[in-house]
Design an enzyme around this catalytic site. Structure first.
Site, PDB file in Angstrom:
ATOM      1  N   CYS A  34      53.982  80.153 105.592  1.00 15.18           N
ATOM      2  CA  CYS A  34      54.285  79.581 104.035  1.00 15.18           C
ATOM      3  C   CYS A  34      55.318  80.301 103.387  1.00 15.18           C
ATOM      4  O   CYS A  34      55.990  79.727 102.730  1.00 15.18           O
ATOM      5  CB  CYS A  34      52.830  79.519 103.375  1.00 15.18           C
ATOM      6  N   HIS A  35      55.164  81.907 103.617  1.00 14.72           N
ATOM      7  CA  HIS A  35      56.157  82.188 102.655  1.00 14.72           C
ATOM      8  C   HIS A  35      57.227  82.977 103.327  1.00 14.72           C
ATOM      9  O   HIS A  35      58.274  83.754 102.533  1.00 14.72           O
ATOM     10  CB  HIS A  35      55.217  83.594 101.792  1.00 14.72           C
ATOM     11  N   CYS A  57      38.948 103.803  77.562  1.00 10.51           N
ATOM     12  CA  CYS A  57      40.001 104.217  78.501  1.00 10.51           C
ATOM     13  C   CYS A  57      41.140 104.872  77.473  1.00 10.51           C
ATOM     14  O   CYS A  57      41.547 105.814  77.703  1.00 10.51           O
ATOM     15  CB  CYS A  57      40.762 102.961  78.887  1.00 10.51           C
ATOM     16  N   CYS A 108      37.086 105.480  87.240  1.00 11.47           N
ATOM     17  CA  CYS A 108      36.966 106.015  85.839  1.00 11.47           C
ATOM     18  C   CYS A 108      35.959 105.623  84.951  1.00 11.47           C
ATOM     19  O   CYS A 108      34.957 106.481  84.503  1.00 11.47           O
ATOM     20  CB  CYS A 108      38.113 105.304  85.051  1.00 11.47           C
ATOM     21  N   ARG A 142      40.697 101.975  90.933  1.00  9.25           N
ATOM     22  CA  ARG A 142      40.801 103.282  89.975  1.00  9.25           C
ATOM     23  C   ARG A 142      39.877 103.005  88.823  1.00  9.25           C
ATOM     24  O   ARG A 142      39.389 104.078  88.249  1.00  9.25           O
ATOM     25  CB  ARG A 142      42.322 103.525  89.895  1.00  9.25           C
ATOM     26  N   CYS A 163      50.654  84.547 106.710  1.00  8.57           N
ATOM     27  CA  CYS A 163      51.491  84.357 105.572  1.00  8.57           C
ATOM     28  C   CYS A 163      52.796  84.081 105.644  1.00  8.57           C
ATOM     29  O   CYS A 163      53.258  83.199 104.917  1.00  8.57           O
ATOM     30  CB  CYS A 163      51.459  86.025 104.849  1.00  8.57           C
ATOM     31  N   CYS A 202      41.031 108.857  76.805  1.00  6.47           N
ATOM     32  CA  CYS A 202      41.481 109.705  77.367  1.00  6.47           C
ATOM     33  C   CYS A 202      43.142 109.411  77.548  1.00  6.47           C
ATOM     34  O   CYS A 202      43.788 110.448  77.460  1.00  6.47           O
ATOM     35  CB  CYS A 202      41.007 109.667  78.992  1.00  6.47           C
TER      36      CYS A 202
END
Lengths: 109, 283, 138
Positions: free
Chosen positions: B101-102, B199, B244, B240, B98, B202
C-alpha cells in the site's frame, strides 16, 4: 539466538594500496550473560558470541575473544591495512555453534 | 555584609552543580549531514510554562550523545534494519505487506512522525503511530495487532520516524484533537502514586536538576523511540510513560489506553518546534 | 587466647584485613592476568585505556585500548562477577594495535588493560569508571 542476528559492517569501498582504513562492526545479539535470573528465579543460561575475527584476503586483521561483559549488540571499531584489492571477511562465533559472516570487497583506487 | 558574602559563596558553589545537571551547549548533527534543532522557543500553548524547549539529548553525557551522531554507532538503527525487512514482508489474510500500500518508507512516511499523534477522521479518534500501525494490520492486512510494548512495533515506529529526522515536530492540538489534548494536559499536571508526583513536578519544575545521580530532562518525546542503554533496546514514548508512572509508585495506565494516547499527544505538542530525532540514544 | 586489649586489637586488625583483601586481590582477575602474561613482570604505561570517568549506564560503556606495536591486549573488569571482557589479538594486517568496544560494568570499578608489546614485555593501564544509578530506582 540463531534468529534475529544481523551483522552490520562499515568499511570503505576503495582504498589506496597500503592505506590504513577504519572498520566498524555491529551485530544484533542479546549476549545473555549467564548472570541473570528469570521470573522464577532460575538462572538464564549464558548465550553469547564468544569470538569475532576479521581477515583480509585470508590474512588476519584482528581476532577477539569475547566474554559476557561485552554489551548487547556487540560493537567493534579497529583499523586495517589494505595492501591490495580484495575482500574483508568478518566472522562471529556464537556459543550455540552458529557462525555469522559478512564480506566487504575493497578496490584499489 | 557578612550575609551578602555568604550568599555569594553559596551562589558560587551552587552554580557549577546546577550547570552540571543542566542542558549543555553541544550541537547535534547526525552523520555530519542532518542538523537538528535541539533548543527552540516554546510553543504559545505552553502558556509560558517553559521559555525554551530542549531535547533530552542535551542532558546526556558526551559518550551517550556521540552514539546518536552516527547511524552506524546508534544501536537503534539495527531495529530500523529489522523493520525494513518487516515492511516488505506480507502478513495476514490479505497477503499484503506495508510496501503493497505504502511503497517505500522514504516515499510515504516522510513527515509522518512530525505530526503524530494525529486526529483520524474516519476512526473518530486520535491515533498514535503505534495504534495506526495496528489499525493497518487488523483492518487492511488481516493480521494480528502487534503488542504495543513489543520490539517489533518500536522498530516499525523507528523506521517511520527516521524518514522525518530533522523535520520540526508540528503536532496539531486544535479542532477535533483539542478534547484529547486537554485530557492529556490534565494528566500531565495530575499527581500520581504514593510519591504524589506529576509529570510537571520533575520535567517542568526541575529539569536540569539531579534526581539522585541522573539529570532530569524536560521529558520531551521528539527523540522517541529511544535506544536506552539501560534496556539495550528501543523504548517507545508510552513505554517510558509507564516507567515514569510506575516509579511514582502508582498503578500505571496501559499502553494504548485513552489516557496514554492523550498524554502522548500532549507531551508531543510540548516539543513542537524541536526536530524529530528518533531513533535516539539515551541512558 | 586471653582476651586482652592488645589481642582484641590484633583480632580487629585481622578481621579488617580479611574484609579488605577480597577487594584488593581479586583472585579471578589475577588468574586471568597470569594466564595472559605467563606470570611475567608488568610495567605501568605503554598502553592507553580510554573509558568515561562517569558512565551513565553500566550496561553500555564505551572503552578503547591502544598500545603501539602490541600483538595482543587483554581487557578486564575487576569488579564484575567474572572479570573477563575481551582479548584482542592483532594480525599482520592490523592497521594499528588499537580497538574500541562497548562493555558491561556491574558497578563502579577499575577497568584494566594489559598489552603484550612488540618486544614480548607486558604493560598495564587501569581506569576507574564510576557507574551512576538511574534517577528513579534504576
Amino acid at each position: 539466538m540463531a534468529s534475529g542476528v544481523k551483522p552490520r559492517v562499515k568499511a570503505p569501498k576503495s582504498a589506496a594500496a597500503g592505506e590504513t582504513v577504519t572498520l566498524k562492526t555491529l551485530i544484533s545479539h542479546n549476549m545473555e550473560s549467564g548472570q541473570r535470573k528469570d521470573g522464577n528465579g532460575n538462572v538464564i543460561p549464558r548465550s553469547i558470541i564468544n569470538r569475532f575475527t576479521c581477515e583480509f584476503n585470508g590474512k588476519s586483521v584482528i581476532d577477539v575473544t569475547m566474554h559476557p561483559a561485552i554489551s548487547t549488540n556487540p560493537y567493534f571499531e579497529f583499523e586495517a591495512t589494505v595492501p591490495e584489492a580484495g575482500e574483508f571477511k568478518f566472522t562471529w562465533y556464537d556459543d550455540d555453534g552458529d557462525v555469522y559472516e559478512d564480506v566487504k570487497p575493497v578496490s584499489i583506487g | 555584609m557578612k550575609l551578602k558574602a555568604l550568599t555569594a559563596i553559596v551562589a558560587l558553589m551552587a552554580a557549577p552543580a546546577v550547570m552540571a545537571g543542566g542542558a549543555d551547549d553541544d550541537t547535534l548533527v547526525i552523520n555530519g549531514e542532518i542538523e537538528m534543532v535541539t533548543k527552540t522557543a516554546a510553543a504559545p500553548h505552553l502558556d509560558g510554562a517553559l521559555d525554551e524547549v530542549i531535547s533530552g539529548w542535551h542532558f546526556r553525557e558526551d559518550d551517550t550523545q556521540v552514539m546518536q551522531m552516527d547511524d552506524f554507532d546508534n544501536p537503534g538503527m539495527i531495529a530500523v534494519d529489522f523493520a525494513t525487512d518487516a515492511w516488505n514482508t506480507a502478513e495476514g489474510t490479505e497477503g499484503k505487506s506495508c510496501a503493497d500500500c505504502h511503497g517505500t518508507p522514504e516515499d510515504s512516511m516522510t513527515g509522518v512522525k512530525a505530526v503524530y499523534p494525529k486526529w483520524n477522521d474516519e476512526a473518530g479518534e486520535v491515533r498514535t503511530i503505534g495504534t495506526q500501525i495496528n489499525a493497518c494490520r487488523t483492518e487492511r492486512m488481516g493480521a494480528e495487532p502487534l503488542k504495543l510494548n513489543s520490539g517489533e512495533i518500536a522498530a516499525m515506529e523507528a523506521l517511520i520516524s527516521v524518514q522525518s529526522r530533522g523535520m520540526p515536530v508540528n503536532v496539531a492540538i486544535d479542532g477535533p484533537a483539542a478534547e484529547t489534548w486537554e485530557k492529556g494536559k490534565e494528566i500531565y499536571y495530575t499527581r500520581f502514586g504514593q510519591l504524589e508526583l506529576s509529570c510537571a513536578n520533575c520535567h517542568e519544575q526541575n529539569y536540569g536538576n539531579y534526581i539522585r545521580a541522573d539529570h532530569l530532562s524536560q521529558g520531551q518525546i521528539n527523540a522517541f523511540p529511544a535506544y536506552r542503554l539501560k534496556d539495550a533496546g528501543l523504548v517507545t514514548a508510552q513505554n517510558r510513560f509507564r516507567g515514569c508512572v510506575r516509579d511514582t509508585r502508582a498503578e500505571t495506565f496501559d499502553l494504548g489506553s485513552p489516557e496514554f494516547i492523550a498524554l502522548e499527544l500532549y507531551v508531543a505538542s510540548r516539543g513542537n518546534g524541536l526536530s524529530v530525532e528518533g531513533p535516539s540514544v539515551r541512558n | 587466647m586471653e582476651l586482652t586489649r592488645r589481642n582484641a586489637l590484633a583480632m580487629g586488625l585481622g578481621a579488617a584485613a580479611m574484609t579488605v583483601l577480597p577487594f584488593r586481590v581479586h583472585a579471578a582477575t589475577d588468574d586471568a592476568i597470569a594466564a595472559f602474561t605467563g606470570g611475567a613482570v608488568i610495567a605501568e604505561g605503554g598502553v592507553t585505556l580510554d573509558a568515561p570517568e562517569i558512565a551513565e549506564n553500566g550496561n553500555t560503556v564505551p572503552v578503547s585500548v591502544s598500545a603501539e606495536g602490541a600483538s595482543a591486549i587483554l581487557v578486564l573488569a575487576a569488579g564484575n562477577p567474572t572479570p573477563g571482557v575481551a582479548e584482542f589479538h592483532f594480525g599482520e594486517l592490523a592497521g594499528s594495535s588499537s580497538a574500541s568496544t562497548r562493555i558491561r560494568l556491574a558497578g563502579t570499578q577499575d577497568v584494566v588493560a594489559i598489552a603484550k608489546l612488540a618486544d614480548g614485555s607486558f604493560a598495564r593501564a587501569s581506569k576507574t569508571v564510576k557507574v551512576t544509578i538511574g534517577g528513579c530506582g534504576g
